[in-house]
Design an enzyme around this catalytic site. Structure first.
Site, PDB file in Angstrom:
ATOM      1  N   ALA A  35      61.753 -27.818  17.870  1.00 13.18           N
ATOM      2  CA  ALA A  35      63.058 -28.476  17.767  1.00 13.18           C
ATOM      3  C   ALA A  35      63.774 -28.247  19.095  1.00 13.18           C
ATOM      4  CB  ALA A  35      63.850 -27.879  16.619  1.00 13.18           C
ATOM      5  N   ILE A  42      61.655 -23.062  19.464  1.00 10.23           N
ATOM      6  CA  ILE A  42      62.802 -23.646  20.188  1.00 10.23           C
ATOM      7  C   ILE A  42      62.274 -24.329  21.451  1.00 10.23           C
ATOM      8  CG2 ILE A  42      64.993 -23.150  21.337  1.00 10.23           C
ATOM      9  CD1 ILE A  42      64.981 -20.446  19.667  1.00 10.23           C
ATOM     10  N   LYS A  43      62.635 -25.617  21.590  1.00 13.32           N
ATOM     11  CA  LYS A  43      62.146 -26.366  22.749  1.00 13.32           C
ATOM     12  C   LYS A  43      63.246 -26.406  23.807  1.00 13.32           C
ATOM     13  CE  LYS A  43      59.165 -30.437  23.152  1.00 13.32           C
ATOM     14  NZ  LYS A  43      58.919 -31.780  22.606  1.00 13.32           N
ATOM     15  N   LEU A  44      62.874 -26.001  25.022  1.00 10.44           N
ATOM     16  CA  LEU A  44      63.840 -25.920  26.129  1.00 10.44           C
ATOM     17  C   LEU A  44      63.296 -26.702  27.317  1.00 10.44           C
ATOM     18  CD1 LEU A  44      64.305 -22.026  26.007  1.00 10.44           C
ATOM     19  CD2 LEU A  44      66.005 -23.701  25.254  1.00 10.44           C
TER      20      LEU A  44
END
Ligand code: G3P
Length: 218
Positions: free
Chosen positions: A56, A82-84
Site C-alpha cells: 500500500a 508500506i510502499k515508498l
C-alpha cells in the site's frame, strides 16, 4: 520465484487464488484510483483474502508525513508492506519505518544506485520498473541483472528484488532468468503465462482420439 499480483481489483485476485499462484499483491495510487474505492477499504479487503505481503503506497512527499501515512497504512493488517517512492525523503522514511519492523517496498526504482541505497535504508523489497524503462528504449532487464549482481556482492543486504512494471510473459521469464526474487504481474499477464498453441492443439488431438474409444474414466 514468488508471484505478486499487480492490481487493486478484488475480483481479479479472487479469480487467481485457487491456482495457488498468488504470493502477495501490489497496489499503487493509479491502481487504487482505477478501483474507485477508498485505499483503506481496498487494502483491508485484499489483506483478508491474501496471506502474503500486500503493498500500500503512501502519497506524502515529505519524510515525516510519509512515516505517518506508512504507520497508518500498516495498522490495516499485519501483512501490509508500506510502499515508498525512491526519493531522498522516501529513503529517510524507509530507514525509520524499517527500524520499527515494518515491511517496506521501495518503488519507482530506475537505477542500480537507487537499488543500493534502498537496500542500505532497510527496504524489504526493491521494485525496479522494467516496462517503463523499455518504454524509453532502455533495457529494463539489464537493471535487474545489475541489481542482482550488486546485492549478491554484499550478502548482508537482504533486500529482495521485486520485478515491477511487467507487461508481458517474456518479462516474467527474463526476470526469473536474471534472478529476481519476486515478480509483480498484472492478472492478464498471469493468464498469458499459461498459454501455448501447441498445448491447445495437443489437447484437441488427445480428446478427439479419446472420443473414438467410447470410454469414460468415471
Ligand atoms: O508495479 C508497478 C506497476 O504497477 C507499474 O506498471 O505498467 O504502470 O508501468 P506500469
Amino acid at each position: 520465484m514468488r508471484f505478486f499480483i499487480d492490481t487493486a481489483e478484488i475480483s481479479e485476485i479472487e479469480a487467481l487464488l485457487p491456482s495457488g499462484l498468488v504470493d502477495g499483491v501490489t497496489t499503487n495510487p493509479s491502481l487504487i484510483a482505477k478501483s474507485g474505492q477508498k485505499i483503506t477499504d481496498v487494502i483491508a479487503e485484499i489483506c483478508k483474502i491474501v496471506e502474503g505481503p500486500v503493498s500500500a503506497e503512501v502519497t506524502a512527499t515529505q519524510a515525516d508525513k510519509m512515516v505517518e501515512e506508512g504507520r497508518y497504512l500498516a495498522e490495516i493488517a499485519d501483512n501490509v508492506a508500506i510502499k515508498l517512492p525512491l526519493t531522498y525523503d522516501g529513503l529517510v522514511a524507509c530507514n525509520t519505518l524499517s527500524q520499527e519492523g515494518h515491511m517496506i517496498n521501495v518503488t519507482l526504482c530506475f537505477s542500480a544506485n537507487q537499488a543500493l541505497l534502498a537496500a542500505k535504508a532497510g527496504a524489504t523489497f526493491i521494485s525496479p520498473f522494467i516496462g517503463r524503462l523499455d518504454d524509453i528504449n532502455i533495457d529494463g532487464m539489464e537493471l535487474i541483472e545489475e541489481i542482482r549482481d550488486i546485492y549478491d556482492n554484499y550478502p548482508d543486504l537482504d533486500t529482495e528484488i521485486l520485478a515491477a512494471s511487467i507487461r508481458s510473459a517474456n518479462h516474467v521469464k527474463q526476470s526469473a532468468l536474471a534472478g529476481a526474487d519476486v515478480a509483480t504481474i498484472p492478472p492478464k499477464v498471469v493468464k498469458d503465462l499459461v498459454k501455448h498453441p501447441l498445448t491447445d492443439k495437443g489437447l484437441e488431438i488427445f480428446l478427439a482420439d479419446w472420443a473414438k474409444t467410447n470410454q469414460s474414466i468415471l
